[in-house]
Write a protein that holds these residues in place. Sequence first.
Motif, PDB file in Angstrom:
ATOM      1  N   PRO A 427       0.834  -1.220   0.000  1.00  0.00           N
ATOM      2  CA  PRO A 427       0.000   0.000   0.000  1.00  0.00           C
ATOM      3  C   PRO A 427       0.861   1.259   0.000  1.00  0.00           C
ATOM      4  N   GLY A 428       0.481   2.228  -0.890  1.00  0.00           N
ATOM      5  CA  GLY A 428       1.152   3.527  -0.924  1.00  0.00           C
ATOM      6  C   GLY A 428       2.251   3.646  -1.952  1.00  0.00           C
ATOM      7  N   VAL A 429       2.645   2.523  -2.608  1.00  0.00           N
ATOM      8  CA  VAL A 429       3.703   2.597  -3.616  1.00  0.00           C
ATOM      9  C   VAL A 429       3.224   1.926  -4.899  1.00  0.00           C
ATOM     10  N   ARG A 430       3.939   2.224  -6.004  1.00  0.00           N
ATOM     11  CA  ARG A 430       3.542   1.732  -7.325  1.00  0.00           C
ATOM     12  C   ARG A 430       4.780   1.612  -8.210  1.00  0.00           C
ATOM     13  N   GLY A 431       4.548   1.211  -9.483  1.00  0.00           N
ATOM     14  CA  GLY A 431       5.638   1.121 -10.442  1.00  0.00           C
ATOM     15  C   GLY A 431       6.149  -0.305 -10.602  1.00  0.00           C
ATOM     16  N   GLU A 432       6.953  -0.518 -11.622  1.00  0.00           N
ATOM     17  CA  GLU A 432       7.500  -1.851 -11.894  1.00  0.00           C
ATOM     18  C   GLU A 432       8.288  -2.361 -10.704  1.00  0.00           C
ATOM     19  N   LEU A 433       9.044  -1.451 -10.075  1.00  0.00           N
ATOM     20  CA  LEU A 433       9.870  -1.860  -8.922  1.00  0.00           C
ATOM     21  C   LEU A 433       9.219  -1.484  -7.594  1.00  0.00           C
ATOM     22  N   CYS A 434       7.960  -1.004  -7.683  1.00  0.00           N
ATOM     23  CA  CYS A 434       7.228  -0.600  -6.476  1.00  0.00           C
ATOM     24  C   CYS A 434       8.009   0.412  -5.650  1.00  0.00           C
ATOM     25  N   ASN A 435       8.693   1.322  -6.361  1.00  0.00           N
ATOM     26  CA  ASN A 435       9.507   2.324  -5.667  1.00  0.00           C
ATOM     27  C   ASN A 435       9.017   3.751  -5.919  1.00  0.00           C
ATOM     28  N   GLU A 436       7.809   3.884  -6.472  1.00  0.00           N
ATOM     29  CA  GLU A 436       7.221   5.205  -6.707  1.00  0.00           C
ATOM     30  C   GLU A 436       6.003   5.373  -5.792  1.00  0.00           C
ATOM     31  N   SER A 437       5.891   6.551  -5.231  1.00  0.00           N
ATOM     32  CA  SER A 437       4.800   6.781  -4.278  1.00  0.00           C
ATOM     33  C   SER A 437       3.476   6.989  -5.008  1.00  0.00           C
ATOM     34  N   CYS A 438       2.400   6.477  -4.421  1.00  0.00           N
ATOM     35  CA  CYS A 438       1.049   6.779  -4.900  1.00  0.00           C
ATOM     36  C   CYS A 438       0.743   8.249  -4.601  1.00  0.00           C
ATOM     37  N   PRO A 439      -0.271   8.823  -5.250  1.00  0.00           N
ATOM     38  CA  PRO A 439      -0.715  10.183  -4.868  1.00  0.00           C
ATOM     39  C   PRO A 439      -0.927  10.247  -3.366  1.00  0.00           C
ATOM     40  N   SER A 440      -0.620  11.406  -2.775  1.00  0.00           N
ATOM     41  CA  SER A 440      -0.564  11.528  -1.312  1.00  0.00           C
ATOM     42  C   SER A 440      -1.874  11.160  -0.621  1.00  0.00           C
ATOM     43  N   ASN A 441      -2.993  11.272  -1.317  1.00  0.00           N
ATOM     44  CA  ASN A 441      -4.276  11.039  -0.662  1.00  0.00           C
ATOM     45  C   ASN A 441      -4.831   9.651  -0.952  1.00  0.00           C
ATOM     46  N   CYS A 442      -4.016   8.801  -1.615  1.00  0.00           N
ATOM     47  CA  CYS A 442      -4.450   7.438  -1.948  1.00  0.00           C
ATOM     48  C   CYS A 442      -4.057   6.489  -0.825  1.00  0.00           C
ATOM     49  N   LYS A 443      -4.963   5.560  -0.519  1.00  0.00           N
ATOM     50  CA  LYS A 443      -4.572   4.452   0.342  1.00  0.00           C
ATOM     51  C   LYS A 443      -3.882   3.377  -0.498  1.00  0.00           C
ATOM     52  N   LEU A 444      -4.469   3.116  -1.663  1.00  0.00           N
ATOM     53  CA  LEU A 444      -3.888   2.183  -2.637  1.00  0.00           C
ATOM     54  C   LEU A 444      -4.000   2.815  -4.014  1.00  0.00           C
ATOM     55  N   CYS A 445      -3.094   2.434  -4.930  1.00  0.00           N
ATOM     56  CA  CYS A 445      -3.213   2.945  -6.294  1.00  0.00           C
ATOM     57  C   CYS A 445      -2.784   1.870  -7.281  1.00  0.00           C
ATOM     58  N   GLY A 446      -3.176   2.076  -8.558  1.00  0.00           N
ATOM     59  CA  GLY A 446      -2.790   1.134  -9.597  1.00  0.00           C
ATOM     60  C   GLY A 446      -1.270   1.076  -9.746  1.00  0.00           C
ATOM     61  N   ARG A 447      -0.805  -0.102 -10.012  1.00  0.00           N
ATOM     62  CA  ARG A 447       0.656  -0.273 -10.054  1.00  0.00           C
ATOM     63  C   ARG A 447       1.279   0.535 -11.173  1.00  0.00           C
ATOM     64  N   ASP A 449      -0.304   3.146 -12.937  1.00  0.00           N
ATOM     65  CA  ASP A 449      -0.909   4.462 -13.164  1.00  0.00           C
ATOM     66  C   ASP A 449      -1.105   5.147 -11.815  1.00  0.00           C
ATOM     67  N   ASN A 450      -1.611   6.361 -11.874  1.00  0.00           N
ATOM     68  CA  ASN A 450      -1.785   7.151 -10.643  1.00  0.00           C
ATOM     69  C   ASN A 450      -3.219   7.093 -10.126  1.00  0.00           C
ATOM     70  N   LYS A 451      -3.986   6.132 -10.605  1.00  0.00           N
ATOM     71  CA  LYS A 451      -5.378   6.071 -10.185  1.00  0.00           C
ATOM     72  C   LYS A 451      -5.482   5.396  -8.817  1.00  0.00           C
ATOM     73  N   CYS A 452      -6.225   6.082  -7.921  1.00  0.00           N
ATOM     74  CA  CYS A 452      -6.425   5.534  -6.581  1.00  0.00           C
ATOM     75  C   CYS A 452      -7.384   4.351  -6.647  1.00  0.00           C
ATOM     76  N   ILE A 453      -7.105   3.364  -5.828  1.00  0.00           N
ATOM     77  CA  ILE A 453      -7.976   2.200  -5.707  1.00  0.00           C
ATOM     78  C   ILE A 453      -8.629   2.259  -4.332  1.00  0.00           C
ATOM     79  N   GLY A 454      -9.970   2.101  -4.318  1.00  0.00           N
ATOM     80  CA  GLY A 454     -10.679   2.161  -3.044  1.00  0.00           C
ATOM     81  C   GLY A 454     -10.898   3.602  -2.598  1.00  0.00           C
ATOM     82  N   LEU A 455     -11.158   3.813  -1.297  1.00  0.00           N
ATOM     83  CA  LEU A 455     -11.487   5.121  -0.749  1.00  0.00           C
ATOM     84  C   LEU A 455     -10.253   6.022  -0.690  1.00  0.00           C
ATOM     85  N   CYS A 456     -10.507   7.323  -0.757  1.00  0.00           N
ATOM     86  CA  CYS A 456      -9.428   8.298  -0.555  1.00  0.00           C
ATOM     87  C   CYS A 456      -9.048   8.319   0.922  1.00  0.00           C
TER      88      CYS A 456
END
Length: 517
Positions: A427-447, A449-456
């Motif tokens: 939770p909170g990270v994304r990218g091929e290496l999972c080393n990029e942060s999700c948008p600050s208000n996301c609990k989860l995001c697409g690996r 893309d920057n789309k939040c998954i679930g509630l803000c």
Amino acid sequence: MVDAVVMTLLCAAVAGSATSSSCSNCDGNNVTCVDGVCLPRCVSVTSSGECLQCRDSRFYGKQCQHDCPDTCLNSRCQIINTRVVCTEGCVAGKKGDHCGVNCPTACTQCERYGDGCTGPCQNPQYYGQHCRTPCPSNCRGGCNWITGECGTCEPGYRGKHCNITCPSNCRDCDRETGECIHCVEGYRGDHCDSCEPGYTGDYCNITCPLNCRDCDREIGECIHCVEGYRGDHCDSCEPGYTGDYCNITCPLNCRDCDRETGECIHCVEGYRGAHCDSCEPGYTGDYCNITCPLNCRDCDRETGECIHCVEGYRGGHCDSCEPGYTGDYCNFTCPPNCRDCDRETGECIHCVEGYCKGGCDEQGDNCNSTSCKTTCRANCNVYDFTQNQCSGPCINANYYGKICTIPCPDNCDKCEKDSARCLNCAPGVRGELCNESCPSNCKLCGRYDNKCIGLCHDSNYHGVSCSDPCPVGCEGCEKDTGLCIGCARSFSRTYCDDMCSPCSQDTCHTEHCQKRM
């Protein structure tokens, strides 16, 4: 001879002016003062010595020796057929040729040769040609001396002659429109035909119940109570108020509280407790306006993590089945003797103690074997004794390595057994290496893309990246639609798909919003 007389008069005038520049030495005998100089009243005389023309029309006589009467207007007169006639009219109150006759006593001015009045009447309470007709009885301060129209009316009357009565129960009304200006106590309206706030009864002489602003005229029941009260007789507190005088507000977030104890009876949606200071089950957040995760009975107010999931679910967000349950809704039990099974296939992952799926060196579909070998590696599906390693994936995919004992990197949620490559990001990270942060208000995001998954994380934002502020007036909003979850203080709505609009205390809807039919 005429020239001699004129010269004599002029010499006398010059002699007088020589001794004084003022008219103080004019003797008044046929001499008048003009611009500070004493001059003869007569400017032209006959051979017999009679004056043909006086210096001005204030004098008359053979030698212009007489002053015009004071009753002549501007003291102007002349001799007509031996009669002295005022040429510019009479002063007020006089009439006749030489204005020596008094006007009728009722007139201030009158016709010069008749008895009709030509000016205001001496007594303003009368009018007409001879000022003998009394003004209308309801005139105040007299009337027009010609038409008899009243200047002002006595209270309670109107019209040009103050002969029309104002509406019943009206002290004073507009003279032209008839609309009431001042009603008697207890009445109101343009025609004083309704009771003013606080009064009731056929004659608006009965006061409304205590704490009632306005009540029904026929039955006396209160229509509008003063702030804090409610009921037909304003004898109980309205929701949100308490105390002997209903002037103490209930606790914050409380719709209705006990009048004696002040404890809350009905909290607003999302709150509970005697003082509505904790969230009711299923709600979380600073304002208890965020719903707990799906399948969660009660969650932590600060973190939002679930404390009690509904039966069959587990986890901080109740998104996995608890041991012994499987299926899309975690409502199917695992096979007999199975402690935990795969949610999609239903196959057992861990057997209860004493049972196994044939042991480590043999395969089985169900936990129906008791010949379990104790040399199995705890995290191996199948252990290869010859190579001292697990064959196939690890049971717990959050570990990797030959015997599935090395924890996956912190930024991974499960990883490949051999390479430790992340299968899913934490939770909170994304990218091929999972080393990029999700948008600050996301609990989860697409690996990828920057789309939040679930509630803000903060329910006061919405949108695919949880970066769009909720509309003004919202207390949290839906992530996908931006519709308000609840309304902020001083905002309300009727239907749940309406936007929250500003409101005052009288117009705020405190009930739950309605779904449109």
